[in-house]
Design a protein around this motif. Structure first.
Motif: not given
Length: 271
Positions: A178-195
């Motif tokens: 189910a992960w999106p093909a565009f890697v920017n999406i999980p990566s940016k979500i991970g950054q915001v979640a970390a904050v």
């Protein structure tokens, strides 16, 4: 005296943030321009115009120990730090194969972010700012609902790192699901979640001390990398895009911004 630091600062938005800080701060203040290449750091420092002193420092956020070591040095040198912009990013193009680049990509963009948060949050001075440059892609709206709990349930940076590692491994092994093909999406979500996780842990203390920890969205920027993906001919320049981020770093804290993704002074809801 104000002490500020910007990662990924040899070009683009990072360099614009350094110059904006140097112009807005005072001659007694110091802005650290950091990057992973000594020659590029030195060259960038020479081009910055402003009132505050600009110093170059090596910082490769992909190095597991680099952020901790630099934070230690600056803590000893200044006693603490007032402003940190986490802007280091590995840029990718449409032709890059996610399976081939995902290791390096997550080391810089995600584990680099959590390393920065762990290293510099403890030495923030009263009224300090710790801001991670992310994106409006870093919201759950862009992620399949089945994956949302991976970023809403963690209560520590270690747990966020575990979710990023799971996504990285799934991508490398070609079982994205189910992960999106565009890697920017999980990566940016991970950054915001970390904050969000770190800010939640520190909320009471940060509110009492006037500290702001937040993710920031600069919006579309006219850069060569963005131009690989979109038409950015009418988008703001890095200097223009830096203005709202500098305002957030230098203006009084708005309590509703703490732990959130902020764009142009407004909270972008995570979910």
């Amino acid at each position: 005296m104000t002490v500020a630091l910007v990662t990924g600062a040899t070009q683009g938005l990072g360099r614009a943030l350094v110059e904006g800080l140097a112009q807005r701060l005072e001659p007694t203040d110091t802005v650290y321009l950091t990057g992973r290449d000594r020659n590029r750091v030195s060259a960038a420092v020479q081009t910055v115009q402003g009132r505050a002193r600009v110093r170059g420092e090596l910082l490769d956020v992909a190095d597991p120990d680099a952020a901790t070591e630099l934070a230690r040095q600056l803590g000893e040198r200044h006693g603490g730090i007032d402003i940190v912009f986490g802007n280091a990013v590995m840029r990718i193009g449409p032709d890059d194969n996610p399976r081939e680049i995902i290791d390096t990509y997550t080391q810089v963009n995600n584990f680099g972010t959590t390393r920065l948060l762990r290293a510099f949050a403890p030495i923030l001075n009263d009224n300090g700012r710790l801001l991670v440059v992310a994106s409006s892609l870093g919201t759950l709206h862009h992620l399949a609902p089945v994956l949302h709990k991976r970023f809403t349930e963690p209560s520590s940076l270690d747990e966020i790192d575990e979710q990023i590692a799971n996504w990285r491994d799934s991508t490398k092994e070609g079982r994205a699901g189910a992960w999106p093909a565009f890697v920017n999406i999980p990566s940016k979500i991970g950054q915001v979640a970390a904050v969000r996780v770190l800010a939640h842990q520190r909320r009471q203390s940060d509110e009492r001390r006037g500290v702001l920890i937040a993710a920031v969205c600069p919006g579309m920027i006219n850069t060569p990398t963005s131009a690989l993906w979109w038409d950015v001919s009418t988008a703001p320049t890095p200097a223009q895009a830096a203005t709202a981020l500098l305002d957030l770093a230098l203006n009084p804290v708005e309590p509703e911004h703490h732990g959130e993704l902020v764009r142009d002074g407004q909270v972008v809801p995570f979910s």
